[in-house]
Motif scaffolding. Structure first.
Motif, PDB file in Angstrom:
ATOM      1  N   SER A 104      -9.296   4.716  -5.776  1.00  0.00           N
ATOM      2  CA  SER A 104      -8.338   4.581  -5.965  1.00  0.00           C
ATOM      3  C   SER A 104      -6.984   4.136  -6.185  1.00  0.00           C
ATOM      4  N   PHE A 105      -5.986   5.331  -6.795  1.00  0.00           N
ATOM      5  CA  PHE A 105      -4.952   4.461  -7.193  1.00  0.00           C
ATOM      6  C   PHE A 105      -4.281   4.366  -5.778  1.00  0.00           C
ATOM      7  N   ASP A 106      -4.835   4.776  -4.695  1.00  0.00           N
ATOM      8  CA  ASP A 106      -4.048   5.282  -3.092  1.00  0.00           C
ATOM      9  C   ASP A 106      -4.745   3.994  -2.701  1.00  0.00           C
ATOM     10  N   GLY A 107      -5.835   4.225  -2.660  1.00  0.00           N
ATOM     11  CA  GLY A 107      -6.421   2.431  -2.549  1.00  0.00           C
ATOM     12  C   GLY A 107      -5.950   1.346  -2.801  1.00  0.00           C
ATOM     13  N   PHE A 108      -5.773   1.036  -4.578  1.00  0.00           N
ATOM     14  CA  PHE A 108      -5.055   0.042  -4.294  1.00  0.00           C
ATOM     15  C   PHE A 108      -3.612  -0.068  -3.743  1.00  0.00           C
ATOM     16  N   ILE A 109      -3.429   0.594  -3.377  1.00  0.00           N
ATOM     17  CA  ILE A 109      -1.807   0.628  -2.572  1.00  0.00           C
ATOM     18  C   ILE A 109      -1.726   0.074  -1.129  1.00  0.00           C
ATOM     19  N   GLY A 110      -2.561   1.175  -0.701  1.00  0.00           N
ATOM     20  CA  GLY A 110      -3.383   0.604   0.431  1.00  0.00           C
ATOM     21  C   GLY A 110      -3.662  -1.067   0.738  1.00  0.00           C
ATOM     22  N   ALA A 111      -3.999  -1.389  -0.129  1.00  0.00           N
ATOM     23  CA  ALA A 111      -4.345  -3.308  -0.349  1.00  0.00           C
ATOM     24  C   ALA A 111      -3.303  -4.180  -0.053  1.00  0.00           C
ATOM     25  N   ILE A 112      -2.793  -3.226  -1.381  1.00  0.00           N
ATOM     26  CA  ILE A 112      -0.976  -4.400  -1.224  1.00  0.00           C
ATOM     27  C   ILE A 112      -0.337  -4.676  -0.070  1.00  0.00           C
ATOM     28  N   GLN A 113      -0.572  -2.723   0.138  1.00  0.00           N
ATOM     29  CA  GLN A 113       0.287  -2.550   1.824  1.00  0.00           C
ATOM     30  C   GLN A 113      -0.244  -3.372   3.088  1.00  0.00           C
ATOM     31  N   GLN A 114      -1.540  -3.642   2.947  1.00  0.00           N
ATOM     32  CA  GLN A 114      -2.354  -4.457   3.551  1.00  0.00           C
ATOM     33  C   GLN A 114      -2.229  -5.863   3.625  1.00  0.00           C
ATOM     34  N   THR A 115      -1.619  -6.378   2.585  1.00  0.00           N
ATOM     35  CA  THR A 115      -2.123  -7.624   2.539  1.00  0.00           C
ATOM     36  C   THR A 115      -0.131  -8.203   3.030  1.00  0.00           C
ATOM     37  N   ALA A 116       1.338  -7.343   2.411  1.00  0.00           N
ATOM     38  CA  ALA A 116       2.365  -7.492   3.208  1.00  0.00           C
ATOM     39  C   ALA A 116       2.035  -7.560   4.477  1.00  0.00           C
TER      40      ALA A 116
END
Length: 196
Positions: A104-116
């Motif tokens: 999902s888009f939320d999963g994508f955003i979550g992956a970016i946030q997790q990396t940060a």
């Protein structure tokens, strides 16, 4: 040598990132442009002189990737904010890949946030596209050019302190990440993706 010119960006008000932070950050970007042009001019001047200028030219040449990556990364960072927040078309090529790879888009955003969130110190969170494998990669790098992958960048999230310190202390940098990701014009990002 062609001289680089700083770009201008029409960035609307962003909830969670102050105008002062954007103004300060833009001035820093313009400094990278100035430094890049200065280094190229100094190299040209040194090469025109008689005598052994190799050490001086070498030292300046080693700084080019840092300044150039600083220019390019910031242009992608600010470019994604132009036009205000716009959602990603889930039926477009990037939307379909995001759904397939992250669920999902939320999963994508979550992956970016997790990396940060796992970053230690300064750097950039980069989302790049591997067109050979049809895969997005999310990673972080310290200085602009260190650890960079030679793949087209889709999102460049600046995690140096100047990006958020006026608005958020380091312990709350996640609020800055959320604010930036909410403010992205995903249509711009999708166009970058389509051009890969």
């Amino acid at each position: 040598m062609q001289e680089y010119q700083p770009k201008t960006f029409a960035i609307p008000t962003i909830d969670g990132i102050s105008e002062k932070t954007i103004e300060t950050h833009l001035a820093l970007y313009q400094g990278y442009v100035t430094n890049l042009n200065t280094h190229y001019q100094k190299i040209k001047d040194l090469c025109a002189q008689e005598g052994d200028m190799m050490a001086a030219v070498s030292a300046l040449t080693r700084r080019i990737p840092f300044e150039l990556a600083g220019v390019i990364n910031h242009e992608q960072y600010f470019g994604a904010l132009e036009g205000g927040a716009k959602s990603l078309d889930s039926s477009g090529a990037l939307g379909v890949l995001v759904q397939k790879q992250f669920g999902s888009f939320d999963g994508f955003i979550g992956a970016i946030q997790q990396t940060a969130a796992v970053m230690r110190g300064i750097g950039w969170v980069m989302v790049v596209y591997d067109s050979t494998r049809k895969t997005l990669h999310i990673y972080w790098t310290v200085d602009h050019e260190l650890g960079a992958v030679s793949l087209p960048t889709i999102v460049a999230l600046d995690m140096w302190e100047h990006s958020y310190m006026l608005d958020h202390p380091p312990s709350e940098k996640g609020k800055y990440v959320e604010a930036y990701l909410r403010a992205i014009n995903w249509q711009y990002v999708a166009q970058r993706f389509d051009s890969c």
